[in-house]
Write a protein that holds these residues in place. Structure first.
Motif, short mmCIF file in Angstrom:
data_model
loop_
_atom_site.label_atom_id
_atom_site.label_comp_id
_atom_site.label_asym_id
_atom_site.label_seq_id
_atom_site.Cartn_x
_atom_site.Cartn_y
_atom_site.Cartn_z
N GLU A 105 -8.88 -1.05 3.72
CA GLU A 105 -9.01 0.19 2.81
C GLU A 105 -10.14 0.79 2.96
OE1 GLU A 105 -10.29 -1.90 -1.31
OE2 GLU A 105 -8.29 -0.67 -1.07
N GLU A 156 0.70 -1.38 -0.05
CA GLU A 156 0.02 0.09 -0.04
C GLU A 156 0.87 1.12 -0.01
OE1 GLU A 156 -2.52 -0.34 3.09
OE2 GLU A 156 -3.40 -2.40 2.51
N THR A 191 -5.84 -5.88 2.51
CA THR A 191 -5.97 -4.71 1.62
C THR A 191 -7.46 -4.35 1.68
OG1 THR A 191 -3.86 -5.26 0.57
CG2 THR A 191 -5.32 -3.69 -0.53
#
Length: 344
Positions: free
Chosen positions: A311, A175, A307
């Motif tokens: 997120e 990221e 992820t």
């Protein structure tokens, strides 16, 4: 006619003459002076009435411009000072966090490498360094198989915990975070889910899958893969998202919203990876070794899972912070307008 002398005129005779003479002149008008006490009381009443009145200062254009300029200068100076102090504090905090992360990673890495290389330290008498490196992998594998026989659930839980922690670390680096500036709390959450749930549940799931399909035909592998990627994938993805949301202390409504929005994308994303990996899982790898193989592939899959899971939460937190900042700025602008208009 002779004028009478003053001695021969008597006082009673002169009184009418004197009175008639004075009546011909107007009487003088002197101002009526009030007593001193009454004047003092009146003055005090006037002073008190003036003091009770609310005096509103009148600003002309020049004064207002000067006041606004001075207010803006003070405000800009305060904002710059606060931003500078915030940057300094954030920089120190980042440096401390990075140092802690580096010490933690190097410490665990050194411990793991030492344990792997010193598996035969009781038999090192007379061994060369080449012999140590040669027999270390074989003997570590033997120790792992022995642990599977002694306590299979705990061994698989430990492997899954390590894999999920490393997978989240890889996800954070993917990221854009630097290598040693990862979020320790997030990494700990992912490792905790892998240790407590994935290792133990996967151990019993693979045994259940073997009991569900006890056949030896070629189509059994495909049936196991299809069952894994529909029923078990849906169950495990839901458990992972729900438990991570609970560990982040999120509300059930937010957890349900995230799970609803990411359920199908995560399930279909898994179809691009796991069917090919599970052909080896159910076709080649023995039952007791399947979780180790799956955990090796999980390094890629946990990166995707972490992820997706984080997120959404980070996007929601950033939206809440931006809304708070906008409301604060609007309140500050309102206060500024009131100050300029002379209300304060």
């Amino acid at each position: 006619m002779a004028t009478p002398s003053l001695s021969s005129v008597s006082i009673p005779t002169l009184l009418p003459f004197i009175s008639s003479t004075f009546t011909q002149f107007p009487k003088p008008r002197f101002p009526i002076i009030a007593p001193i006490s009454s004047r003092t009381r009146k003055r005090r009443r006037i002073i008190n009435s003036v003091k009770k009145r609310e005096v509103v200062p009148v600003k002309n254009e020049k004064t207002r411009d000067r006041g606004e300029a001075h207010f803006d200068e003070v405000e800009i100076e305060g904002v710059l000072n606060s931003k500078t102090e915030t940057k300094v504090d954030d920089g120190d905090r980042v440096v401390r966090s990075r140092d802690i992360n580096a010490i933690m990673v190097l410490g665990f890495g050194t411990f793991a490498v030492t344990k792997l290389l010193t598996i035969d330290h009781d038999y090192w008498h007379g061994w060369t360094f080449y012999e140590i490196l040669r027999y270390a992998p074989e003997h570590n594998w033997t120790a792992y198989e022995q642990a599977l026989k002694t306590n299979p659930v705990l061994a698989k839980m430990a492997i899954s915990g390590v894999v999920y922690s490393i997978g989240d670390w890889i996800a954070q680096c993917y990221e854009g975070k630097p290598l040693f500036e990862f979020d320790r709390t997030r990494l700990f959450r992912s490792g905790l889910v892998g240790f407590t749930l994935h290792g133990s549940l996967s151990h019993y799931y693979y045994q259940f899958c073997e009991a569900l399909f006890p056949f030896q035909e070629w189509w059994v592998v495909l049936a196991k893969v299809a069952f894994d990627q529909t029923v078990w994938a849906a169950i495990w993805n839901s458990i992972y998202f729900v438990v991570l949301g609970l560990l982040r202390f999120e509300s059930p409504i937010n957890i349900y919203g995230e799970l609803k929005s990411t359920f199908l994308p995560m399930l279909t994303a898994g179809w691009k990876l796991w069917p090919f990996a599970h052909l080896i899982t159910y076709g080649v790898v023995p039952l007791e070794q399947r979780l180790l193989w799956v955990d090796c592939v999980e390094l890629i899959w946990v990166t995707i899972l972490s992820t997706y899971s984080n997120e959404k939460s980070e996007a929601r937190i950033s939206d809440a912070v931006s809304e708070t900042k906008s409301s604060t700025s609007s309140q500050n602008s309102k206060v500024r307008r009131l100050c300029y208009s002379g209300v304060f």
